[in-house]
Design an enzyme around this catalytic site. Structure first.
Site, PDB file in Angstrom:
ATOM      1  CE  LYS A  79      -3.836   1.899   2.775  1.00  0.00           C
ATOM      2  NZ  LYS A  79      -4.754   1.589   3.894  1.00  0.00           N
ATOM      3  CB  SER A 154      -8.006   3.474   2.920  1.00  0.00           C
ATOM      4  OG  SER A 154      -7.172   2.883   3.897  1.00  0.00           O
ATOM      5  CB  SER A 178      -8.213   0.652   5.851  1.00  0.00           C
ATOM      6  OG  SER A 178      -8.886   1.854   5.679  1.00  0.00           O
TER       7      SER A 178
HETATM    8  N1  GLN Z   1     -13.060   3.967   6.639  1.00  0.00           N
HETATM    9  C1  GLN Z   1     -12.399   4.369   7.839  1.00  0.00           C
HETATM   10  C2  GLN Z   1     -12.051   5.823   7.791  1.00  0.00           C
HETATM   11  O1  GLN Z   1     -12.271   6.425   6.782  1.00  0.00           O
HETATM   12  C3  GLN Z   1     -11.205   3.511   8.092  1.00  0.00           C
HETATM   13  C4  GLN Z   1      -9.987   3.963   7.398  1.00  0.00           C
HETATM   14  C5  GLN Z   1      -8.779   3.122   7.716  1.00  0.00           C
HETATM   15  O2  GLN Z   1      -8.883   2.075   8.356  1.00  0.00           O
HETATM   16  N2  GLN Z   1      -7.623   3.595   7.325  1.00  0.00           N
HETATM   17  O3  GLN Z   1     -11.574   6.374   8.745  1.00  0.00           O
END
Ligand code: GLN
Length: 479
Positions: A79, A154, A178
């Protein structure tokens, strides 16, 4: 031989048996990426020359009987928040579009030392803030099962890359879901580790008390192989305890009979798809068939998880993002005053979702509001953690859905941040509690044949247990 649809464990075996070279495996993935990534957009940066070099080095190690680890020669992706020395690392943000780190993240150093091959850096929501990879400055990643839908987020670039057979495994990050939610959307397996199990050093932070780094792959066995290499204490990350790293590959072989699996009633609310409910039910039946006992439990503070997270995370985000000021990071060289440097850099460098969170966090931490928001959220966080502590006195693991629906259409939630935040409703509580959990594919939706996963949560530092349950389920489904 069809190479790219094999699991990491299978490829590693074939490589060791000298049935395939690392170069052949690497070229097969590159071929696949070149053919299909234009449509899916999983990558921010591709590193094919480096990959071929690394593959050749691995092949010569094999020739000299000097293989380093079971991951030696295996092509993976990272990532694009994992810092890679000499290779651009953007967090999918304009502000870092030219940032080439002068150091390696610990997780990448460990993987490099294990002999892996790097195919490229995968797309993410900007600074990992999102649930659909739509906030990336490099365009949306599409779901390989239906390109009109999101891959989730994400870590959507990583999960889509694994699902599309672009790599044998990937590294993602999970702050509030994410890894788990995009794994569910893309039909792959993703592990959110216990807070502190894997070093976060050199991984661009989002919310420091919640961030975790973990593996994404086709199977739980593959995730166990990767975790074995990346877990453990790191002098550079004070949140990694000196806790022994067990042999995960041994642990996953144990049967699950006798284990008590809790089903929390709060995770079966109105608004979740019937398909999602059914898939969890079929997992329940499989586990019972394997001799596990199903126990109904309650996690009473679950309903506060989303609001609690969306105070704590933005507060930490506002602190972490302060360094992107045009001086330490981001280029503010054309402006004159310090104020111009700050405003210009951030105005042009950051997207709306990141700005929104900086504003919310700064507001919630400001004098007069700190007690009302941040301190209160911290107290509720403790209650949520205590729910899990109590539950794990009665059960060994917890089975839940990953998200209320399968992958949604691109654009569906982009104008409504609150709707997007609700995507995290089943993943966030475990993040606040700091425990571990795995998301694994379990079924398909009736309409559109979209993947649907299940989530298995375990107590802190029991990755071996959730990997074992997931592995035993995957073995049963396969045979
Ligand atoms: N969807 C969650 C957020 O937007 C989790 C994001 C993540 O785990 N990096 O905060």
């Amino acid at each position: 031989m069809d190479i790219v649809n094999k699991t990491l464990a299978e490829l590693s075996h074939l490589f060791r048996e000298k049935k395939l070279s690392s170069r052949e495996i690497t070229d097969a993935f590159i071929h696949e990426i070149e053919k299909h990534d234009k449509k899916l957009n999983c990558f921010v940066t591709k590193t094919f020359d480096l990959a071929r070099e690394m593959a050749d080095a691995s092949d010569s190690r094999r020739k000299n009987n000097k293989l380093i680890s079971p991951l030696d020669g295996m092509p993976i992706t990272l990532k694009d928040v994992v810092c890679t020395h000499g290779i651009r690392t953007t967090a999918s943000s304009n502000i870092l579009k030219d940032f080439v780190p002068p150091y390696n993240a610990t997780v990448w150093k460990k993987l490099q030392d294990a002999g892996v091959v790097l195919l490229g850096k995968t797309n993410t929501d900007e600074f990992t803030m999102g649930a659909s990879t739509e906030t990336s400055a490099f365009g949306v990643t599409r779901n390989p099962h239906d390109p009109t839908r999101v891959a989730g987020g994400s870590s959507g670039g990583s999960t889509a890359a694994v699902a599309a057979n672009f790599c044998a495994g990937s590294i993602g990050t999970d702050t509030g879901g994410s890894i788990r939610q995009p794994a569910h959307f893309c039909g792959v397996t993703g592990l959110k580790v216990t807070y502190g199990r894997v070093s976060r050093w050199g991984t661009i932070p989002m919310a420091s008390s919640l961030d975790t780094v973990g593996p994404i792959a086709k199977t739980a066995e593959d995730c166990a192989m990767i975790l074995q290499t990346i877990a453990g204490k790191d002098e550079l990350d004070a949140t990694t305890p000196d806790q022994k790293v067990p042999n995960y590959l041994d642990e996953i072989k144990s049967k699950v009979s006798g284990l008590r699996i809790g089903i929390p009633k709060e995770y079966f609310i109105d608004g979740i798809d019937d398909d999602v409910r059914e898939v969890v039910n079929s997992a329940k039946e499989i586990l019972q068939g394997l001799g596990a006992e199903i126990v109904n439990i309650s996690l009473p503070h679950t309903k506060y998880a989303v609001p609690t997270y969306y105070i704590i995370a933005p507060c930490e985000i506002s602190a972490n993002m302060a360094r992107f000021d045009g001086i330490r990071f981001g280029s503010g060289k054309h402006e004159k005053t310090i104020e111009e440097i700050y405003t210009q850099t951030r105005e042009s460098g950051l997207g709306d979702e990141v700005k929104r969170r900086i504003l919310i966090g700064t507001y919630a931490l400001s004098a007069g509001y700190y007690d009302a928001f941040y301190r209160k959220a911290q107290k509720v966080r403790t209650l949520i953690k205590q729910d899990f502590d109590k539950a794990f006195e009665k059960v060994d693991a917890i089975l839940t859905p990953v998200a209320p629906t399968p992958a949604f259409k691109i654009g569906k939630n982009t104008t409504d941040p609150l709707r997007m935040y609700l995507e995290d409703i089943f993943t966030i509580a475990a993040s606040l509690a700091g425990i571990c959990g795995i998301s694994l594919p379990m079924g398909k939706s009736e309409v559109g044949e979209l993947p649907i996963g299940i989530q298995i949560l375990g107590p802190a530092f029991h990755e071996g247990r959730v990997l074992r349950i997931a592995h035993q389920i995957q073995k049963t489904i396969q045979t």
